[in-house]
Design a protein around this motif. Structure first.
Motif, PDB file in Angstrom:
ATOM      1  N   MET A 159       0.824  -1.212   0.143  1.00 34.10           N
ATOM      2  CA  MET A 159      -0.003  -0.153  -0.023  1.00 34.10           C
ATOM      3  C   MET A 159       1.061   1.314  -0.021  1.00 34.10           C
ATOM      4  O   MET A 159       1.925   1.236   0.554  1.00 34.10           O
ATOM      5  N   ALA A 160       0.527   2.259  -0.775  1.00 31.56           N
ATOM      6  CA  ALA A 160       1.218   3.411  -0.755  1.00 31.56           C
ATOM      7  C   ALA A 160       1.199   4.297   0.420  1.00 31.56           C
ATOM      8  O   ALA A 160       0.419   4.004   1.353  1.00 31.56           O
ATOM      9  N   ASN A 161       1.847   5.285   0.368  1.00 29.98           N
ATOM     10  CA  ASN A 161       2.150   6.154   1.560  1.00 29.98           C
ATOM     11  C   ASN A 161       0.686   6.994   1.723  1.00 29.98           C
ATOM     12  O   ASN A 161       0.295   7.330   0.645  1.00 29.98           O
ATOM     13  N   PRO A 162       0.098   7.354   2.876  1.00 37.33           N
ATOM     14  CA  PRO A 162      -0.860   8.138   2.812  1.00 37.33           C
ATOM     15  C   PRO A 162      -0.789   9.582   2.207  1.00 37.33           C
ATOM     16  O   PRO A 162       0.262  10.004   2.103  1.00 37.33           O
ATOM     17  N   ILE A 163      -1.976   9.831   1.871  1.00 33.11           N
ATOM     18  CA  ILE A 163      -2.007  11.291   1.159  1.00 33.11           C
ATOM     19  C   ILE A 163      -3.127  12.158   2.012  1.00 33.11           C
ATOM     20  O   ILE A 163      -3.925  11.633   2.572  1.00 33.11           O
ATOM     21  N   ASP A 164      -2.900  13.480   2.062  1.00 31.56           N
ATOM     22  CA  ASP A 164      -3.737  14.242   2.940  1.00 31.56           C
ATOM     23  C   ASP A 164      -4.984  14.792   1.866  1.00 31.56           C
ATOM     24  O   ASP A 164      -4.826  14.694   0.681  1.00 31.56           O
ATOM     25  N   ARG A 165      -5.909  15.098   2.357  1.00 37.20           N
ATOM     26  CA  ARG A 165      -7.127  15.751   1.720  1.00 37.20           C
ATOM     27  C   ARG A 165      -6.966  16.672   0.663  1.00 37.20           C
ATOM     28  O   ARG A 165      -7.360  16.596  -0.707  1.00 37.20           O
ATOM     29  N   GLU A 166      -5.970  17.687   0.908  1.00 39.26           N
ATOM     30  CA  GLU A 166      -5.680  18.904  -0.086  1.00 39.26           C
ATOM     31  C   GLU A 166      -4.882  18.096  -1.369  1.00 39.26           C
ATOM     32  O   GLU A 166      -5.216  18.745  -2.240  1.00 39.26           O
ATOM     33  N   ALA A 167      -3.801  17.490  -0.788  1.00 32.67           N
ATOM     34  CA  ALA A 167      -2.929  16.522  -1.987  1.00 32.67           C
ATOM     35  C   ALA A 167      -3.938  15.918  -2.910  1.00 32.67           C
ATOM     36  O   ALA A 167      -3.683  15.809  -4.434  1.00 32.67           O
ATOM     37  N   LEU A 168      -5.128  15.286  -2.226  1.00 30.44           N
ATOM     38  CA  LEU A 168      -5.850  14.357  -3.156  1.00 30.44           C
ATOM     39  C   LEU A 168      -6.606  15.240  -4.082  1.00 30.44           C
ATOM     40  O   LEU A 168      -6.584  15.108  -5.320  1.00 30.44           O
ATOM     41  N   THR A 169      -7.241  16.243  -3.685  1.00 27.97           N
ATOM     42  CA  THR A 169      -8.008  17.345  -4.488  1.00 27.97           C
ATOM     43  C   THR A 169      -7.120  17.734  -5.356  1.00 27.97           C
ATOM     44  O   THR A 169      -7.560  17.982  -6.475  1.00 27.97           O
ATOM     45  N   ALA A 170      -5.893  18.253  -5.046  1.00 28.14           N
ATOM     46  CA  ALA A 170      -5.110  18.622  -6.161  1.00 28.14           C
ATOM     47  C   ALA A 170      -4.811  17.658  -7.260  1.00 28.14           C
ATOM     48  O   ALA A 170      -3.957  18.064  -8.333  1.00 28.14           O
ATOM     49  N   MET A 171      -5.002  16.486  -6.993  1.00 23.50           N
ATOM     50  CA  MET A 171      -4.489  15.259  -8.187  1.00 23.50           C
ATOM     51  C   MET A 171      -5.828  15.142  -9.149  1.00 23.50           C
ATOM     52  O   MET A 171      -5.515  14.236  -9.989  1.00 23.50           O
ATOM     53  N   ILE A 172      -6.654  16.104  -9.108  1.00 24.22           N
ATOM     54  CA  ILE A 172      -7.588  15.883 -10.188  1.00 24.22           C
ATOM     55  C   ILE A 172      -7.022  15.960 -11.467  1.00 24.22           C
ATOM     56  O   ILE A 172      -6.186  16.828 -11.866  1.00 24.22           O
ATOM     57  N   GLY A 173      -7.567  14.771 -12.377  1.00 25.49           N
ATOM     58  CA  GLY A 173      -6.857  14.869 -13.777  1.00 25.49           C
ATOM     59  C   GLY A 173      -5.647  13.981 -13.756  1.00 25.49           C
ATOM     60  O   GLY A 173      -5.193  13.716 -14.962  1.00 25.49           O
ATOM     61  N   GLN A 174      -5.207  13.538 -12.602  1.00 26.48           N
ATOM     62  CA  GLN A 174      -3.657  12.871 -12.419  1.00 26.48           C
ATOM     63  C   GLN A 174      -3.842  11.413 -12.141  1.00 26.48           C
ATOM     64  O   GLN A 174      -4.856  11.242 -11.329  1.00 26.48           O
ATOM     65  N   ILE A 175      -2.976  10.580 -12.572  1.00 22.94           N
ATOM     66  CA  ILE A 175      -2.889   9.037 -12.007  1.00 22.94           C
ATOM     67  C   ILE A 175      -2.648   9.432 -10.643  1.00 22.94           C
ATOM     68  O   ILE A 175      -1.601   9.730 -10.006  1.00 22.94           O
ATOM     69  N   LEU A 176      -3.604   8.485  -9.535  1.00 25.93           N
ATOM     70  CA  LEU A 176      -3.201   8.402  -8.315  1.00 25.93           C
ATOM     71  C   LEU A 176      -2.599   7.017  -8.063  1.00 25.93           C
ATOM     72  O   LEU A 176      -1.540   7.200  -7.086  1.00 25.93           O
ATOM     73  N   ALA A 177      -2.723   6.060  -8.520  1.00 21.44           N
ATOM     74  CA  ALA A 177      -2.062   4.721  -8.541  1.00 21.44           C
ATOM     75  C   ALA A 177      -1.971   3.871  -9.382  1.00 21.44           C
ATOM     76  O   ALA A 177      -3.057   3.889 -10.253  1.00 21.44           O
ATOM     77  N   GLN A 178      -1.069   2.841  -9.565  1.00 16.99           N
ATOM     78  CA  GLN A 178      -0.978   1.900 -10.618  1.00 16.99           C
ATOM     79  C   GLN A 178      -0.717   0.612  -9.706  1.00 16.99           C
ATOM     80  O   GLN A 178       0.336   0.877  -9.126  1.00 16.99           O
TER      81      GLN A 178
END
Length: 152
Positions: free
Chosen positions: A1-20
């Motif tokens: 499992m990947a390292n945790p991400i905060d809410r703001e970073a998740l929201t900033a990733m709109i349009g980007q690959i989060l995980a594979q």
């Protein structure tokens, strides 16, 4: 499992690959087990000799097996959101089975953030562009929009 991400970073990733996820083998034993659990014993899935006489040249995975595998792929690859108490599957939109997955194929999941909305006081509804990719092919074999509800 990947390292945790905060809410703001998740929201900033709109349009980007989060995980594979890593590549995983789809074998006949897995297909047979899914056929037993689901009751879908269509010959294309469980009869290698008969399936070999079709355009597929052998058995293929159930589309719903491929879809269900995304859950494990996501659990393996996607980061938890800091402070979440749970992440729940809220459902799928626009599920498309784009190509058959033959026995012996290697597949992986790729997850892109499409949208993040606050729900209630602090929960997040995250729309994920989910794909199942098959090694050796350019086009995904499955594409869906997956809704995940993060509770805080």
């Amino acid at each position: 499992m990947a390292n945790p991400i905060d809410r703001e970073a998740l929201t900033a990733m709109i349009g980007q690959i989060l995980a594979q996820s890593d590549w995983t083998l789809v074998d006949q034993a897995q297909i047979d087990a899914f056929a037993e659990v689901s009751g879908d014993r269509q010959f294309l899935h469980i009869d290698p000799a008969r399936a070999a006489m079709t355009e597929f040249g052998g058995t293929i995975a159930h589309g719903l097996l491929t879809l269900s595998m995304m859950s494990g792929m996501a659990f393996e690859a996607m980061p938890q959101v800091e402070g979440q108490s749970a992440c729940m599957n809220y459902g799928f939109d626009k599920v498309r089975f784009l190509a058959p997955v033959p026995v012996g194929a290697m597949v992986r999941g790729q997850f892109t953030v499409l949208d993040v909305k606050v729900r209630g006081r602090s929960d997040l509804m995250v729309r994920i562009g989910a794909e199942v990719q098959m090694q050796g092919t350019a086009r995904p074999v499955l594409r869906a929009e997956w809704l995940l509800l993060y509770s805080f």
